[in-house]
Design a protein around this motif. Structure first.
Motif, PDB file in Angstrom:
ATOM      1  N   GLN A 110      76.411 -44.262 -51.284  1.00 31.58           N
ATOM      2  CA  GLN A 110      76.402 -44.192 -52.735  1.00 31.58           C
ATOM      3  C   GLN A 110      76.926 -42.840 -53.225  1.00 31.58           C
ATOM      4  OE1 GLN A 110      75.414 -47.090 -54.602  1.00 31.58           O
ATOM      5  NE2 GLN A 110      75.765 -47.729 -52.492  1.00 31.58           N
ATOM      6  N   SER A 111      77.344 -42.805 -54.479  1.00 32.44           N
ATOM      7  CA  SER A 111      77.861 -41.563 -55.055  1.00 32.44           C
ATOM      8  C   SER A 111      76.796 -40.476 -55.054  1.00 32.44           C
ATOM      9  CB  SER A 111      78.338 -41.817 -56.485  1.00 32.44           C
ATOM     10  OG  SER A 111      79.270 -42.877 -56.525  1.00 32.44           O
ATOM     11  N   TYR A 112      75.557 -40.867 -55.321  1.00 30.49           N
ATOM     12  CA  TYR A 112      74.437 -39.942 -55.372  1.00 30.49           C
ATOM     13  C   TYR A 112      73.317 -40.514 -54.506  1.00 30.49           C
ATOM     14  CZ  TYR A 112      77.244 -38.822 -59.442  1.00 30.49           C
ATOM     15  OH  TYR A 112      78.295 -38.530 -60.260  1.00 30.49           O
ATOM     16  N   PRO A 113      72.455 -39.673 -53.977  1.00 27.42           N
ATOM     17  CA  PRO A 113      71.420 -40.168 -53.070  1.00 27.42           C
ATOM     18  C   PRO A 113      70.635 -41.329 -53.675  1.00 27.42           C
ATOM     19  CG  PRO A 113      71.440 -37.780 -53.071  1.00 27.42           C
ATOM     20  CD  PRO A 113      72.368 -38.204 -54.170  1.00 27.42           C
ATOM     21  N   ASP A 151      68.914 -27.084 -67.789  1.00 28.20           N
ATOM     22  CA  ASP A 151      69.090 -27.309 -69.224  1.00 28.20           C
ATOM     23  C   ASP A 151      68.406 -28.594 -69.683  1.00 28.20           C
ATOM     24  OD1 ASP A 151      70.593 -25.034 -69.506  1.00 28.20           O
ATOM     25  OD2 ASP A 151      72.527 -26.051 -69.379  1.00 28.20           O
ATOM     26  N   GLU A 152      68.079 -29.468 -68.739  1.00 26.86           N
ATOM     27  CA  GLU A 152      67.499 -30.766 -69.085  1.00 26.86           C
ATOM     28  C   GLU A 152      66.084 -30.610 -69.626  1.00 26.86           C
ATOM     29  OE1 GLU A 152      67.806 -34.017 -69.329  1.00 26.86           O
ATOM     30  OE2 GLU A 152      69.970 -33.977 -69.047  1.00 26.86           O
ATOM     31  N   GLY A 153      65.850 -31.172 -70.805  1.00 22.51           N
ATOM     32  CA  GLY A 153      64.522 -31.096 -71.403  1.00 22.51           C
ATOM     33  C   GLY A 153      63.456 -31.777 -70.578  1.00 22.51           C
ATOM     34  N   ALA A 154      63.827 -32.843 -69.858  1.00 22.12           N
ATOM     35  CA  ALA A 154      62.842 -33.561 -69.037  1.00 22.12           C
ATOM     36  C   ALA A 154      62.217 -32.640 -67.998  1.00 22.12           C
ATOM     37  CB  ALA A 154      63.506 -34.757 -68.352  1.00 22.12           C
ATOM     38  N   ILE A 155      62.983 -31.673 -67.526  1.00 27.31           N
ATOM     39  CA  ILE A 155      62.446 -30.737 -66.531  1.00 27.31           C
ATOM     40  C   ILE A 155      61.284 -29.951 -67.124  1.00 27.31           C
ATOM     41  CG2 ILE A 155      62.976 -28.560 -65.365  1.00 27.31           C
ATOM     42  CD1 ILE A 155      65.062 -29.932 -63.985  1.00 27.31           C
ATOM     43  N   TRP A 156      61.474 -29.442 -68.316  1.00 22.22           N
ATOM     44  CA  TRP A 156      60.450 -28.567 -68.892  1.00 22.22           C
ATOM     45  C   TRP A 156      59.254 -29.353 -69.402  1.00 22.22           C
ATOM     46  CZ3 TRP A 156      60.997 -24.073 -67.074  1.00 22.22           C
ATOM     47  CH2 TRP A 156      62.266 -23.633 -66.716  1.00 22.22           C
ATOM     48  N   GLU A 157      59.460 -30.587 -69.839  1.00 21.64           N
ATOM     49  CA  GLU A 157      58.314 -31.420 -70.198  1.00 21.64           C
ATOM     50  C   GLU A 157      57.390 -31.602 -69.000  1.00 21.64           C
ATOM     51  OE1 GLU A 157      59.796 -35.083 -71.829  1.00 21.64           O
ATOM     52  OE2 GLU A 157      59.870 -34.280 -73.852  1.00 21.64           O
ATOM     53  N   ALA A 158      57.984 -31.730 -67.807  1.00 25.13           N
ATOM     54  CA  ALA A 158      57.178 -31.911 -66.600  1.00 25.13           C
ATOM     55  C   ALA A 158      56.586 -30.593 -66.117  1.00 25.13           C
ATOM     56  CB  ALA A 158      58.034 -32.536 -65.503  1.00 25.13           C
ATOM     57  N   VAL A 196      67.355 -34.325 -53.324  1.00 23.88           N
ATOM     58  CA  VAL A 196      68.602 -33.589 -53.148  1.00 23.88           C
ATOM     59  C   VAL A 196      69.436 -33.635 -54.424  1.00 23.88           C
ATOM     60  CG1 VAL A 196      70.776 -33.490 -51.845  1.00 23.88           C
ATOM     61  CG2 VAL A 196      68.626 -34.009 -50.664  1.00 23.88           C
ATOM     62  N   LYS A 197      69.971 -32.494 -54.798  1.00 24.23           N
ATOM     63  CA  LYS A 197      70.866 -32.401 -55.950  1.00 24.23           C
ATOM     64  C   LYS A 197      71.905 -33.518 -55.891  1.00 24.23           C
ATOM     65  CE  LYS A 197      74.291 -29.337 -56.206  1.00 24.23           C
ATOM     66  NZ  LYS A 197      75.054 -28.069 -56.339  1.00 24.23           N
ATOM     67  N   PRO A 198      72.106 -34.259 -56.978  1.00 25.97           N
ATOM     68  CA  PRO A 198      72.998 -35.431 -56.930  1.00 25.97           C
ATOM     69  C   PRO A 198      74.366 -35.156 -56.326  1.00 25.97           C
ATOM     70  CG  PRO A 198      71.856 -35.346 -59.030  1.00 25.97           C
ATOM     71  CD  PRO A 198      71.493 -34.083 -58.311  1.00 25.97           C
ATOM     72  N   HIS A 199      74.987 -34.047 -56.733  1.00 17.93           N
ATOM     73  CA  HIS A 199      76.350 -33.771 -56.279  1.00 17.93           C
ATOM     74  C   HIS A 199      76.405 -33.234 -54.855  1.00 17.93           C
ATOM     75  CE1 HIS A 199      77.823 -33.454 -60.725  1.00 17.93           C
ATOM     76  NE2 HIS A 199      77.579 -34.688 -60.334  1.00 17.93           N
ATOM     77  N   ALA A 200      75.244 -33.075 -54.225  1.00 19.59           N
ATOM     78  CA  ALA A 200      75.209 -32.661 -52.823  1.00 19.59           C
ATOM     79  C   ALA A 200      74.953 -33.843 -51.900  1.00 19.59           C
ATOM     80  CB  ALA A 200      74.145 -31.589 -52.607  1.00 19.59           C
ATOM     81  N   ALA A 201      75.129 -35.060 -52.391  1.00 19.07           N
ATOM     82  CA  ALA A 201      74.919 -36.240 -51.546  1.00 19.07           C
ATOM     83  C   ALA A 201      75.736 -36.188 -50.255  1.00 19.07           C
ATOM     84  CB  ALA A 201      75.242 -37.515 -52.338  1.00 19.07           C
ATOM     85  N   PRO A 202      77.010 -35.785 -50.288  1.00 19.19           N
ATOM     86  CA  PRO A 202      77.756 -35.719 -49.020  1.00 19.19           C
ATOM     87  C   PRO A 202      77.136 -34.757 -48.007  1.00 19.19           C
ATOM     88  CG  PRO A 202      79.267 -35.690 -50.884  1.00 19.19           C
ATOM     89  CD  PRO A 202      77.889 -35.512 -51.450  1.00 19.19           C
ATOM     90  N   GLY A 215      70.665 -38.457 -59.338  1.00 22.63           N
ATOM     91  CA  GLY A 215      71.921 -38.828 -59.985  1.00 22.63           C
ATOM     92  C   GLY A 215      71.799 -38.744 -61.476  1.00 22.63           C
ATOM     93  N   SER A 216      70.607 -38.999 -61.975  1.00 23.78           N
ATOM     94  CA  SER A 216      70.328 -38.781 -63.383  1.00 23.78           C
ATOM     95  C   SER A 216      69.727 -37.389 -63.490  1.00 23.78           C
ATOM     96  CB  SER A 216      69.355 -39.829 -63.912  1.00 23.78           C
ATOM     97  OG  SER A 216      69.127 -39.637 -65.276  1.00 23.78           O
ATOM     98  N   VAL A 217      70.456 -36.494 -64.136  1.00 22.00           N
ATOM     99  CA  VAL A 217      70.126 -35.073 -64.095  1.00 22.00           C
ATOM    100  C   VAL A 217      68.698 -34.825 -64.587  1.00 22.00           C
ATOM    101  CG1 VAL A 217      70.761 -32.800 -64.947  1.00 22.00           C
ATOM    102  CG2 VAL A 217      72.542 -34.458 -64.390  1.00 22.00           C
ATOM    103  N   GLY A 218      67.944 -34.086 -63.821  1.00 18.06           N
ATOM    104  CA  GLY A 218      66.579 -33.726 -64.164  1.00 18.06           C
ATOM    105  C   GLY A 218      65.535 -34.665 -63.600  1.00 18.06           C
ATOM    106  N   ILE A 219      65.867 -35.927 -63.466  1.00 12.87           N
ATOM    107  CA  ILE A 219      64.860 -36.907 -63.052  1.00 12.87           C
ATOM    108  C   ILE A 219      64.540 -36.787 -61.568  1.00 12.87           C
ATOM    109  CG2 ILE A 219      64.387 -39.370 -62.836  1.00 12.87           C
ATOM    110  CD1 ILE A 219      65.947 -39.783 -65.396  1.00 12.87           C
ATOM    111  N   GLY A 220      65.550 -36.534 -60.743  1.00 16.17           N
ATOM    112  CA  GLY A 220      65.292 -36.364 -59.323  1.00 16.17           C
ATOM    113  C   GLY A 220      64.391 -35.180 -59.043  1.00 16.17           C
TER     114      GLY A 220
END
Length: 783
Positions: A114-117, A172-179, A81-87, A131-136
């Motif tokens: 928690q603030s993020y899932p 925009d996260e580079g980690a996304i495109w590496e994967a 789940v998108k970090p900011h959609a935890a609620p 919570g860490s953008v791209g990693i989830g």
């Protein structure tokens, strides 16, 4: 799709069901918004900092998540789940009966939500920590691969979707495109990403037409793409006479202009929506057919809030089994909130009056914000049926895999710890086949250069499908590339973030599926820093694995400063949930690796980080006892963090503490000083991390084996300390605090150089001559 079965049982969504689902999603919106409102506006706080919670980002995800959880998901599906959609996630879990009401008032509070899932810290069901953008998002790729790996080695698994719900700015996260572009990803038909296209990031409206480019990038990487863009009312307008002009105009509109119209009254929309092009009059005539409410509705009619369109897209994605699918769902940030579409709404909060007005508009009651649906109502029935449908069987307890204390390796002559790693992996296949069957190695195109060749030739390469080895009959090929679903080495492209992402998910199979794996990843040690954040996040998320950084330090002399790691010993010492090791000798590596394996796949387990080198070291310097109690005592001390290698015949004048590749220099320095009449105790550390833990535990902070301090540094033998290592010297500087003695910490403080090992050791002051000189200087200041 090998070893994978995807459930595609449809959920009925007639008009009446959609109305019920709409009322449920509005309750989800209310609960999510209210959790954040309560945390910021109602709950007492003794802090002066803003609590936050992202009402706007949550609102844009409400329709997507409500459709997914209440009308589409199956129990075998896993969702990031998108970090900011935890609620939103917690609101849904509450309506499903998976979260106690008391937690709704404890968002972002101590021991609360928690603030993020968080898979390891939240009280309800969370499939992936985000919570860490791209990693989830990318975790779903590694999770799908890990489940495929299990199916290739154990009983085939019934696989659901591995779903990532992500924000458009997250792309925009580079980690996304590496994967995404790794060759293995394009064959994962169980992979589904849903992008929340609300056109806003934290600071700004996403510029231009970014999604068009992103869509093309996914397609180029072999993904199916689906757009859920315009709602039914807009599509009906497009079908009218001149409607093509209206669609062209909206399609060509920049994100910034569209967002501005969202905040405009109907008369401004009528004026600006037609634009200044040749179709202006045609578009104006269509708008003239609409009243102001319809004009206002039209500009907001995006399909990312159309439940029927979303469900159709999910079903279409389920039919695409051959490749991954990404759905671009167009939404409005802060949907249905007073702040919707505002460029500064990312961190904005509703006022008390706005919150009360929202309750009225959503058909709920602000005086009873946590009420569920009336028992027996259609909405309550939908929640109950969804909860029953999503109920998962309990995961079996982790398997107990007995790891031996040693495997009888023979280490003579000169051997590097990296060579010993290769020998260990081949040796454990013979000595402990059950343990070896659980080992899966991973590397980002550095398998052969980190001494995994012998292991790979023995166990083969893992792939989702069998591939021909076109060089299999060539005798002078060092590593045979035999790829099958039963191999035990995973080869990824040159992307360290992919490596640690894969390790994290392989290391979580024991808690996800009740199957224990022993993941070992190899990486050039200088690139540990590049992979640090996703590696750390994988550990935070409950993944347990072994990361081996090799070669390391300026000991990798011919490679120069670009490939010589300096700060990684400090990283290892400071990383939570992980034990850092830097053994100097092959036998020490065997013992510590076996211990590290025994800590994987268990609730109280831990990850490990090993820092190895390619420097061959004379193994007789280790003076390993050949057997009996003395050998066992040495093994235990190695696993506790270090041992006494040389003892002065009487009270020592200097204690030399060495770690890793510089132990020959430490031994030589101790010998030289002894010849000069200086009594020396020489300590060989295997883990500065464990010694620091013991040091802190003695002072009442944290846990550690305090007894190792008395073994290595008995108070009756305290003396000034010279510490030496191939890394930043501050890593061992805490040793002076054990007994309050003076210390000189030798190590590498600057970028490396190209040269011979002897040249670089002397240049950086970690050679035997410098150690001896530092000892004399220290003696002069203490006498």
């Amino acid at each position: 799709m090998s070893n994978s079965l995807i459930s595609t049982v449809p959920v009925q969504t007639d008009a009446d069901s959609l109305e019920v689902l709409d009322r449920v999603q509005r309750r989800v919106l209310w609960l999510a918004t209210s959790m954040i409102h309560y945390a910021n506006k109602i709950r007492e706080s003794n802090s002066e900092i803003k609590i936050g919670g992202h009402q706007a980002s949550s609102a844009s995800m409400v329709s997507i998540m409500s459709a997914l959880y209440f009308a589409h998901l199956r129990p075998e599906d896993r969702v990031s789940v998108k970090p900011h959609a935890a609620p939103v996630l917690h609101a849904i879990q509450y309506l499903l009966g998976q979260l106690d009401q008391s937690y709704l008032t404890r968002l972002r509070s101590f021991h609360g939500l928690q603030s993020y899932p968080s898979r390891t810290k939240d009280p309800d069901i969370v499939d992936f920590s985000t919570g860490s953008v791209g990693i989830g998002a990318t975790a779903t790729i590694w999770s799908a691969l890990s489940q495929r790996y299990l199916s290739g080695h154990f009983a085939p698994q019934t696989t659901g979707r591995h779903i990532a719900l992500i924000g458009d700015a997250e792309l925009d996260e580079g980690a996304i495109w590496e994967a995404v572009v790794d060759p293995i990803t394009s064959r994962l038909g169980e992979l589904l990403w849903v992008v929340d296209v609300n056109r806003q990031s934290l600071d700004r409206v996403v510029p231009n037409f970014e999604i068009k480019r992103r869509k093309a990038m996914f397609e180029a990487a072999g993904w199916h793409t689906i757009e859920v863009k315009y709602g039914r009312f807009l599509r009906e307008l497009f079908s009218r006479d001149g409607g093509e002009a209206l669609q062209r105009r909206i399609d060509s509109m920049s994100n910034e202009e569209y967002q501005r119209l969202l905040r405009s009254p109907a008369e401004v929309i009528r004026q600006n929506l037609p634009g200044n092009g040749p179709d202006r009059q045609i578009i104006a005539r269509i708008l003239d057919q609409l009243n102001d409410d319809e004009v206002f509705r039209a500009i907001r009619d995006l399909a990312g809030h159309d439940l029927a369109d979303l469900l159709d897209a999910f079903r279409l994605a389920d039919s695409a089994h051959d490749r991954p699918t990404v759905i671009f769902a167009y939404t409005i940030k802060a949907w249905s909130l007073p702040t919707e579409g505002h460029p500064d709404n990312h961190s904005s909060l509703l006022t008390q009056a706005q919150w009360e007005e929202l309750a009225e508009s959503l058909g709920t009651e602000s005086r009873d914000p946590w009420s569920k649906f009336e028992p027996g109502s259609k909405e309550a029935d939908l929640c109950h049926k969804a909860a029953e449908r999503l109920r998962r069987p309990l995961v079996a307890g982790p398997e107990k895999i007995d790891v031996p204390g040693e495997i009888g390796g023979s280490y003579k002559g000169k051997v590097s710890t990296q060579q010993a790693l290769g020998r260990f992996l081949v040796g454990i296949s013979r000595a402990a086949p059950e343990v070896a069957s659980r080992i899966v190695t991973v590397s980002p195109d550095v398998a052969s250069s980190t001494n995994l060749g012998g292991w790979i030739n023995k166990v083969g390469i893992w792939n989702v499908e069998q591939r021909d080895d076109w060089f299999g009959d060539v005798s002078d090929v060092a590593v045979h590339w035999r790829e099958t679903p039963s191999g035990q080495h995973v080869e990824l492209g040159i992307a360290e973030t992919n490596l640690v992402g894969m390790l994290g998910e392989l290391g979580a199979t024991w808690s996800r599926y009740g199957k224990t794996l022993f993941p070992i990843g190899t990486i050039y040690d200088p690139f540990v820093g590049r992979s640090l954040e996703p590696w750390s996040f994988g550990i935070y998320s409950g993944g347990q694995s072994i990361l081996i950084g090799t070669p390391s330090g300026v000991t990798l002399a011919p490679e120069g400063g670009a490939h010589q790691s300096v700060i990684t010993p400090s990283i290892g010492l400071e990383q939570p949930g992980c034990v850092a090791w830097e053994p100097a000798f092959a036998q020490d590596l065997e013992w510590t690796l076996l211990s590290a394996l025994s800590q994987l796949g268990r609730p109280d387990g831990t990850s490990s980080y090993f820092r190895l080198t390619t420097r061959p070291i004379d193994q007789h310097l280790a003076d390993v006892p050949l057997g009996g109690d003395h050998r066992e005592l040495r093994r235990r001390q190695v696993l506790a963090g270090g041992y006494r290698l040389i003892e002065a015949k009487s009270q020592p004048m200097i204690t030399i503490v060495g770690m890793g590749a510089v132990m020959p220099e430490a031994v030589a320095a101790a010998d030289q000083l002894s010849v000069s009449g200086v009594g020396v105790d020489l300590i060989c550390l295997t883990s500065a991390d464990l010694i620091f833990r013991a040091f802190a535990a003695r002072k009442g902070f944290g846990e550690g084996d305090v007894s190792i301090l008395d073994t290595l540094f008995p108070v009756e033998r305290k003396a000034p300390i010279i510490s030496v290592m191939d890394g930043h010297p501050h890593t061992l500087s805490f040793l002076s605090g054990i007994h309050g003695v003076q210390i000189t910490s030798l190590g590498v403080r600057d970028f490396g150089q190209v040269g011979e090992i002897s040249d670089l050791y002397k240049y950086f002051g970690i050679d035997s001559e410098t150690i001896v000189g530092a000892a004399w200087d220290l003696l002069d200041t203490t006498q």
